[in-house]
Design an enzyme around this catalytic site. Sequence first.
Site, PDB file in Angstrom:
ATOM      1  N   CYS A  94      50.468 -29.622  15.498  1.00 25.32           N
ATOM      2  CA  CYS A  94      49.624 -28.674  16.225  1.00 25.32           C
ATOM      3  C   CYS A  94      48.878 -29.405  17.339  1.00 25.32           C
ATOM      4  CB  CYS A  94      48.598 -28.035  15.296  1.00 25.32           C
ATOM      5  SG  CYS A  94      49.302 -27.011  14.011  1.00 25.32           S
TER       6      CYS A  94
ATOM      7  N   GLU B 140      46.128 -25.931  23.510  1.00 23.38           N
ATOM      8  CA  GLU B 140      46.675 -25.471  24.792  1.00 23.38           C
ATOM      9  C   GLU B 140      45.712 -25.835  25.925  1.00 23.38           C
ATOM     10  OE1 GLU B 140      49.724 -23.803  26.860  1.00 23.38           O
ATOM     11  OE2 GLU B 140      49.720 -23.796  24.675  1.00 23.38           O
TER      12      GLU B 140
ATOM     13  N   TYR C 288      58.300 -13.048  21.114  1.00 25.82           N
ATOM     14  CA  TYR C 288      56.896 -12.841  21.486  1.00 25.82           C
ATOM     15  C   TYR C 288      56.359 -11.633  20.727  1.00 25.82           C
ATOM     16  CZ  TYR C 288      57.816 -16.327  24.949  1.00 25.82           C
ATOM     17  OH  TYR C 288      58.145 -17.510  25.553  1.00 25.82           O
TER      18      TYR C 288
ATOM     19  N   ARG D 167      55.886 -13.192  28.596  1.00 26.36           N
ATOM     20  CA  ARG D 167      57.252 -13.174  29.112  1.00 26.36           C
ATOM     21  C   ARG D 167      57.815 -11.745  29.048  1.00 26.36           C
ATOM     22  NH1 ARG D 167      60.394 -17.794  29.844  1.00 26.36           N
ATOM     23  NH2 ARG D 167      61.677 -16.266  30.955  1.00 26.36           N
TER      24      ARG D 167
ATOM     25  N   ARG E 173      51.225 -20.545  20.331  1.00 25.72           N
ATOM     26  CA  ARG E 173      52.540 -20.717  20.949  1.00 25.72           C
ATOM     27  C   ARG E 173      53.348 -21.709  20.119  1.00 25.72           C
ATOM     28  NH1 ARG E 173      48.875 -20.046  25.205  1.00 25.72           N
ATOM     29  NH2 ARG E 173      49.566 -18.701  26.896  1.00 25.72           N
TER      30      ARG E 173
ATOM     31  N   ARG F 153      61.413 -20.681  22.084  1.00 28.89           N
ATOM     32  CA  ARG F 153      59.994 -20.420  22.315  1.00 28.89           C
ATOM     33  C   ARG F 153      59.546 -19.188  21.553  1.00 28.89           C
ATOM     34  NH1 ARG F 153      56.707 -21.527  26.460  1.00 28.89           N
ATOM     35  NH2 ARG F 153      55.313 -20.665  24.909  1.00 28.89           N
TER      36      ARG F 153
ATOM     37  N   ARG G 106      55.594 -24.259   6.099  1.00 24.75           N
ATOM     38  CA  ARG G 106      55.782 -24.662   4.693  1.00 24.75           C
ATOM     39  C   ARG G 106      56.029 -23.468   3.778  1.00 24.75           C
ATOM     40  NH1 ARG G 106      57.334 -28.707   6.836  1.00 24.75           N
ATOM     41  NH2 ARG G 106      55.845 -30.259   7.548  1.00 24.75           N
TER      42      ARG G 106
END
Length: 120
Positions: free
Chosen positions: A74, A77, A107, A115, A89, A6, A62
């Site tokens: 893509c 959210e 992150y 997080r 994210r 993640r 890319r």
Amino acid sequence: MIRGIRGATTVETNDSEELVSRSHELIADMVHQNNVKAEDVASVLFTVTEDLNATFPAKSVRKLEGWTYVPVMCMREIPVPDSLGKCVRVMMTVNTSSKQNEIEHIYHQGATVLRPDLKS
């Protein structure tokens, strides 16, 4: 073993150059910290908050040498009230021998609040 890595970052503005640049920084860090090779990647999924639509952040993949054939996508959210805005994210699905607790989730920028229990 298949594992998910993640990551998330934020941008200041809904600007295509900034979206690709910040997304590239994030992906490059995820790859570096987890020693990921393109041939070990099943796919990379990006989500963006509803305030970001200037470009596809998946374009950032890319820019990585040898990642031409890695599948990327893509999505938007879920617009949860009071959630972090201007956020990108990432979920990278990879084949790895690393244990779950050895995966480095990354992150950046304002996304570190997502997080706080994970240091990146």
